[in-house]
Write a protein that holds these residues in place. Structure first.
Motif, PDB file in Angstrom:
ATOM      1  N   ASN A  90     -69.149  -5.250 -46.090  1.00 36.23           N
ATOM      2  CA  ASN A  90     -69.185  -4.449 -44.870  1.00 36.23           C
ATOM      3  C   ASN A  90     -68.526  -3.109 -45.111  1.00 36.23           C
ATOM      4  N   GLY A  91     -68.570  -2.259 -44.104  1.00 34.91           N
ATOM      5  CA  GLY A  91     -67.834  -1.008 -44.196  1.00 34.91           C
ATOM      6  C   GLY A  91     -68.644   0.208 -43.813  1.00 34.91           C
ATOM      7  N   VAL A  92     -68.058   1.336 -44.126  1.00 36.35           N
ATOM      8  CA  VAL A  92     -68.576   2.630 -43.715  1.00 36.35           C
ATOM      9  C   VAL A  92     -69.817   2.983 -44.538  1.00 36.35           C
ATOM     10  N   GLU A  93     -70.742   3.663 -43.907  1.00 38.60           N
ATOM     11  CA  GLU A  93     -71.957   4.089 -44.593  1.00 38.60           C
ATOM     12  C   GLU A  93     -71.615   5.055 -45.736  1.00 38.60           C
ATOM     13  N   GLY A  94     -72.281   4.873 -46.858  1.00 34.81           N
ATOM     14  CA  GLY A  94     -72.083   5.798 -47.973  1.00 34.81           C
ATOM     15  C   GLY A  94     -70.893   5.461 -48.854  1.00 34.81           C
ATOM     16  N   ALA A  95     -70.226   4.333 -48.568  1.00 41.68           N
ATOM     17  CA  ALA A  95     -69.003   4.009 -49.325  1.00 41.68           C
ATOM     18  C   ALA A  95     -69.287   3.142 -50.542  1.00 41.68           C
ATOM     19  N   GLY A  96     -70.568   2.985 -50.884  1.00 47.96           N
ATOM     20  CA  GLY A  96     -70.879   2.310 -52.151  1.00 47.96           C
ATOM     21  C   GLY A  96     -71.147   0.824 -52.010  1.00 47.96           C
ATOM     22  N   LYS A  97     -71.501   0.369 -50.823  1.00 49.95           N
ATOM     23  CA  LYS A  97     -71.787  -1.054 -50.643  1.00 49.95           C
ATOM     24  C   LYS A  97     -72.955  -1.490 -51.535  1.00 49.95           C
TER      25      LYS A  97
ATOM     26  N   LYS B  57     -75.377  -3.980 -56.464  1.00 44.15           N
ATOM     27  CA  LYS B  57     -76.275  -3.782 -57.597  1.00 44.15           C
ATOM     28  C   LYS B  57     -75.526  -4.021 -58.914  1.00 44.15           C
ATOM     29  N   LEU B  58     -74.342  -3.453 -58.972  1.00 42.99           N
ATOM     30  CA  LEU B  58     -73.538  -3.569 -60.183  1.00 42.99           C
ATOM     31  C   LEU B  58     -73.134  -5.014 -60.470  1.00 42.99           C
ATOM     32  N   LEU B  59     -72.756  -5.726 -59.419  1.00 40.68           N
ATOM     33  CA  LEU B  59     -72.359  -7.130 -59.607  1.00 40.68           C
ATOM     34  C   LEU B  59     -73.504  -7.926 -60.218  1.00 40.68           C
ATOM     35  N   ASN B  60     -74.708  -7.612 -59.785  1.00 40.37           N
ATOM     36  CA  ASN B  60     -75.872  -8.294 -60.344  1.00 40.37           C
ATOM     37  C   ASN B  60     -76.089  -7.943 -61.814  1.00 40.37           C
ATOM     38  N   GLU B  61     -75.675  -6.733 -62.192  1.00 34.47           N
ATOM     39  CA  GLU B  61     -75.790  -6.356 -63.595  1.00 34.47           C
ATOM     40  C   GLU B  61     -74.709  -7.033 -64.434  1.00 34.47           C
ATOM     41  N   TRP B  62     -73.509  -7.054 -63.855  1.00 32.17           N
ATOM     42  CA  TRP B  62     -72.366  -7.598 -64.599  1.00 32.17           C
ATOM     43  C   TRP B  62     -72.459  -9.107 -64.773  1.00 32.17           C
ATOM     44  N   MET B  63     -72.891  -9.782 -63.698  1.00 35.41           N
ATOM     45  CA  MET B  63     -72.860 -11.240 -63.722  1.00 35.41           C
ATOM     46  C   MET B  63     -74.264 -11.772 -63.966  1.00 35.41           C
ATOM     47  N   ASP B  64     -74.379 -13.084 -63.975  1.00 42.98           N
ATOM     48  CA  ASP B  64     -75.687 -13.692 -64.183  1.00 42.98           C
ATOM     49  C   ASP B  64     -76.432 -13.720 -62.844  1.00 42.98           C
ATOM     50  N   PRO B  65     -77.442 -12.863 -62.707  1.00 38.29           N
ATOM     51  CA  PRO B  65     -78.073 -12.734 -61.381  1.00 38.29           C
ATOM     52  C   PRO B  65     -78.780 -14.006 -60.934  1.00 38.29           C
ATOM     53  N   ARG B  66     -79.032 -14.931 -61.858  1.00 39.05           N
ATOM     54  CA  ARG B  66     -79.694 -16.170 -61.442  1.00 39.05           C
ATOM     55  C   ARG B  66     -78.786 -17.036 -60.595  1.00 39.05           C
ATOM     56  N   LEU B  67     -77.483 -16.768 -60.691  1.00 35.69           N
ATOM     57  CA  LEU B  67     -76.538 -17.575 -59.909  1.00 35.69           C
ATOM     58  C   LEU B  67     -76.047 -16.827 -58.672  1.00 35.69           C
ATOM     59  N   ILE B  68     -76.610 -15.644 -58.451  1.00 35.32           N
ATOM     60  CA  ILE B  68     -76.207 -14.853 -57.285  1.00 35.32           C
ATOM     61  C   ILE B  68     -77.404 -14.720 -56.342  1.00 35.32           C
TER      62      ILE B  68
ATOM     63  N   LYS C 175     -64.092 -11.060 -48.390  1.00 36.15           N
ATOM     64  CA  LYS C 175     -64.576 -10.111 -47.391  1.00 36.15           C
ATOM     65  C   LYS C 175     -64.180  -8.705 -47.813  1.00 36.15           C
ATOM     66  N   PHE C 176     -65.190  -7.917 -48.154  1.00 41.72           N
ATOM     67  CA  PHE C 176     -64.915  -6.551 -48.598  1.00 41.72           C
ATOM     68  C   PHE C 176     -65.295  -5.539 -47.527  1.00 41.72           C
ATOM     69  N   TRP C 177     -64.390  -4.635 -47.257  1.00 41.78           N
ATOM     70  CA  TRP C 177     -64.672  -3.518 -46.364  1.00 41.78           C
ATOM     71  C   TRP C 177     -64.606  -2.248 -47.204  1.00 41.78           C
ATOM     72  N   PHE C 178     -65.745  -1.608 -47.388  1.00 41.25           N
ATOM     73  CA  PHE C 178     -65.789  -0.370 -48.153  1.00 41.25           C
ATOM     74  C   PHE C 178     -65.510   0.787 -47.215  1.00 41.25           C
ATOM     75  N   HIS C 179     -64.531   1.578 -47.588  1.00 39.69           N
ATOM     76  CA  HIS C 179     -64.051   2.591 -46.657  1.00 39.69           C
ATOM     77  C   HIS C 179     -64.142   4.002 -47.233  1.00 39.69           C
ATOM     78  N   LEU C 180     -64.372   4.951 -46.330  1.00 38.43           N
ATOM     79  CA  LEU C 180     -64.258   6.367 -46.659  1.00 38.43           C
ATOM     80  C   LEU C 180     -63.563   7.043 -45.487  1.00 38.43           C
ATOM     81  N   SER C 181     -62.793   8.090 -45.747  1.00 35.41           N
ATOM     82  CA  SER C 181     -62.291   8.875 -44.628  1.00 35.41           C
ATOM     83  C   SER C 181     -63.487   9.620 -44.026  1.00 35.41           C
TER      84      SER C 181
ATOM     85  N   GLU D 243     -61.348   1.540 -51.159  1.00 32.84           N
ATOM     86  CA  GLU D 243     -61.704   2.953 -51.027  1.00 32.84           C
ATOM     87  C   GLU D 243     -62.978   3.212 -51.830  1.00 32.84           C
ATOM     88  N   GLY D 244     -63.960   3.811 -51.172  1.00 32.79           N
ATOM     89  CA  GLY D 244     -65.288   3.862 -51.775  1.00 32.79           C
ATOM     90  C   GLY D 244     -65.629   5.135 -52.507  1.00 32.79           C
TER      91      GLY D 244
END
Lengths: 507, 507
Positions: free
Chosen positions: B47-54, B59-70, B149-155, B212-213
């Motif tokens: 969750n979080g603010v628009e544009g904060a990299g959600k 996308k990155l987590l899917n690259e880093w980890m095994d996407p078949r298990l996500i 629970k992740f909240w991506f934030h930007l000022s 902080e995003g």
């Protein structure tokens, strides 16, 4: 939720007199140990219907136990001191210290209930208050407190009789409360919102105990026993591990009377009446499910009952009248591999019907508090929390206009034996009877207790249980169909009213 | 609550490139172990603010980890299928099985927040939704789930810059969301209600992590590390005892940057300015407390800070201007016997001021998450649940129009040493310095982390923290006074508006 407290629980004078001395001694002893160890405080909340013996019980506890270790607090009108501070301040200042017992007579629940009954607040505000109470109690329990929550109950008729007798008694006429209990509307509202409050706040760490208030012996003995068991239990578990809380155990009825006893098991229908009524009800069901108002609803029927109580036969009679595209039957057996990999409610969520549809569950999510409890397939903490999880679940269904009807098909032990034997004698029915069935039969008493707790804790306004006298299969089948039909009609009428009101509000 | 996520956290490319390979490997390993053991599911809420990299993070987590298990699930508009069933059905059908990880992108929180921001629901309904989310998550955790629970934030400024750059980039322009984030009002509302949601739903068993995003390296590394620590922790605790839940631990900033670092410790006032400003602010405070609108409010000021940061001196400057009948100072040291016999918040409830009054706490309920945490005076489960208990407590104060101001007086380690040494040299100040003070100094880093977590988790709209640069005592004293005065003025203005609105509504 209050069904078990309207069946006329009573204890005769001899039994009472014989039991009280030992109970008093044990209570005093527990109280003394509580004082010596001083590891946790005890908070007793007294709520319920007017005239159900709240005051008398508190008075009695002070006689039975050492009153120097009990603080009785009455929270009525807020004082000036209290009004100038946050609402919870009045409770905090009165909290009993570790080793002591505080009896809160008129408490956070009385305040929110009176507010709702008098229309000063509406449901969302009530829910906020409920949530606040939950957070307070959770915190108190996490800090070690042992909380007992008693709801003293009377049926409407019992209450009216009681108020009348009190009024006529010059010694007791001061008891008539400011809330105008003479009006039957007040009772209805109080019980309706009371049920909502109990449903939401009966959690594993601080469950409610509903006490039938009509017989003083029963009432006093029950409260005394619950306190004693809870105290002994908590004292024996000291010191607590950091993740444990002091929860009071579930009570057993001191008079051994259960809701199941109140059933008239001789109910029956003769063949002609049965055939006529069956066809009538089946046609009515078919009509109701075709009604255009059904498009706004879904229907869920849950069938539980003793082995060989005739669930299958009843389900077939329900299904017989219907278009197969509209309903589906979900038999619940041991969970599959996929299902075991999920929270236990998952496999029921899978089968929740879409609007306009009807799902019949042949056994259900209640397995958690029946077979899993009795057979020890899950931990006590798991089935204890299941009551509130199930209530939450069914409330979500009801909020989405899913009509939920739940049947417990009850037969007596002899009838079961006859049916087991008959099944073993008929070749094509032999597959219906297994070793498990005979084993379950040995645990008849455990299942009976589990059924009682289940109905007490999950029969709610939004999803009530219907107990079906099933010694006579014909009677049972017609009762099931009729109950479903009534539930549909009531729901449709409510929607009509609701829609009319919305249209009116728009104008 | 979002303060720590607006201080410009960043990780340079070299560090990032050096860290990532080991992190990826460890994540893959943890994921494999999760799969092998298949004891619990992992649910990641984004969750979080628009544009904060959600989106980028998922996308990155899917690259880093095994996407078949996500399983990445996006919950946007409800489908017809979903609309015809209870709202929670869409989440239940998408729950990851034990051994798997579900990333819920747009989830129950997004729905309630959008509803509130767009004015479709009001606060009581939002609270109902919050309560529903809590019950769902509690049940999932009781069933073994590990929830992040992740909240991506930007000022606000960061967000505007980010949206602008995305708009100009043809590859990314699809990202602009339907919610009109261009309007600064949307941001304000989203952050305001987001804070309410986070405050209420950050519980010990499923805490929020605010990220902080703005810097992709920092953001990615932080999320990766939190996931890894949480996974390893939960895997090592299998099998769980029946009363345990899989909670994710509190994160530490991967760039070691803390909110305390963002303070400009060179702030100071020279003597003349100080004397003039001090008198002005003191007079202003005296006037405000005499204002007739103060009769509707109470004031609570909490002073915490490093040893020798000058709490006593600051408190004296506040009290100096006031009528002693109107304020009281409550010094908090080790609890008394009476206080130890009660829940830890009890001794603060005792001193809650009545309306019109002002209480100054010299140290406070934050001892639970500072000294008690660092010194191990309570269990981790105890201080972890304290954050939400404190937020509940302060929300109750705010609801009752108690104005709460909280100060952390910060000095650097050298300044502290100078002051300790000076105190030891002056006979009448020697009592102010003890063995404890020197011991605490050895745990400087631990306290620093505890302060960071405290501010992150308890600086709320209803009771914000003010960090005070206290190397210069003059600067600190004036800032304290000015902050109190501003808080009073803001509260008075809000009451005026509220009263005006009520009068208008009555007409």
């Amino acid at each position: 939720m209050f069904e078990s407290a309207e069946i006329g629980h009573a204890i005769d004078k001899e039994t009472y007199d014989a039991e009280v001395p030992a109970l008093r001694e044990a209570l005093l002893e527990a109280q003394f140990e509580l004082r010596q160890k001083a590891k946790f405080p005890v908070i007793v909340l007294i709520n319920g219907v007017e005239g159900a013996g709240k005051g008398e019980t508190v008075k009695l506890l002070n006689e039975w136990m050492d009153p120097r270790l009990i603080e009785v607090r009455t929270f009525d009108q807020q004082t000036d001191e209290e009004l100038s501070r946050p609402p919870a301040w009045r409770y905090w200042r009165m909290l009993p210290a570790k080793g002591r017992m505080g009896v809160f007579f008129g408490n956070w629940y009385s305040q929110m209930l009176q507010g709702r009954v008098h229309g000063e607040i509406k449901d969302p505000r009530l829910d906020q208050a409920i949530n606040g109470a939950e957070r307070l109690e959770k915190m108190l329990c996490d800090e070690g407190a042992l909380i007992f929550k008693f709801w003293f109950h009377l049926s409407k008729k019992q209450m009216k009789d009681r108020l009348k007798s009190l009024q006529d008694d010059p010694l007791h006429s001061w008891r008539i409360s400011p809330l105008d209990w003479q009006q039957s509307q007040t009772y209805d509202k109080f019980v309706k919102y009371g049920e909502r409050v109990l449903r939401r706040t009966s959690r594993d760490y601080a469950p409610w105990h509903v006490i039938e208030g009509v017989d003083p012996h029963y009432r006093s003995l029950t409260v005394g026993r619950i306190l004693l068991e809870g105290l002994q239990n908590a004292l024996s578990r000291q010191p607590l591990k950091s993740t444990q809380v002091n929860a009071a155990p579930l009570p057993t009825a001191v008079d051994q009377l259960s809701l199941l006893d109140s059933l008239d098991m001789t109910q029956h229908l003769d063949k002609d009446d049965y055939e006529e009524q069956l066809i009538t009800e089946q046609a009515r069901l078919a009509g109701l499910l075709r009604d255009k108002r059904m498009r706004k609803h879904a229907l869920v029927a849950v069938f539980e009952g003793n082995d060989a109580a005739g669930k299958g036969g009843a389900i077939r009679r329900v299904a017989a009248a219907l278009d197969p595209r509209q309903y589906s039957i979900v038999p619940i057996a041991a969970p599959t591999e996929d299902e075991r990999a999920q929270p236990y409610l998952w496999r029921f969520w899978r089968h929740i019907p879409a609007r306009g549809k009807f799902t019949i569950f042949d056994r259900s999510w209640y397995g958690r508090v029946l077979v899993e409890r009795v057979e020890g397939f899950c931990q006590p903490t798991d089935w204890l929390r299941a009551y509130s999880e199930i209530n939450d679940f069914e409330e979500q269904l009801a909020d989405a206009r899913v009509i939920v009807v739940k049947f417990w098909l009850a037969i007596d032990k002899d009838t079961q034996l006859e049916r087991f034997q008959a099944r073993e004698a008929i070749p094509f029915k032999r597959f219906k009877i297994t070793e498990d069935d005979w084993r379950n039969r040995d645990k008849w008493g455990d299942y009976r207790a589990a059924v009682g707790d289940m109905v007490d804790r999950t029969s709610t306004e939004v999803a009530p249980w219907t107990l079906v006298e099933a010694n006579d299969k014909r009677w049972a089948r017609v009762k099931v169909l009729r109950t479903i039909n009534r539930a549909l009609e009531t729901a449709f009428e409510r929607s009509d009213k609701h829609d009319k009101k919305q249209k009116k509000d728009k104008k």
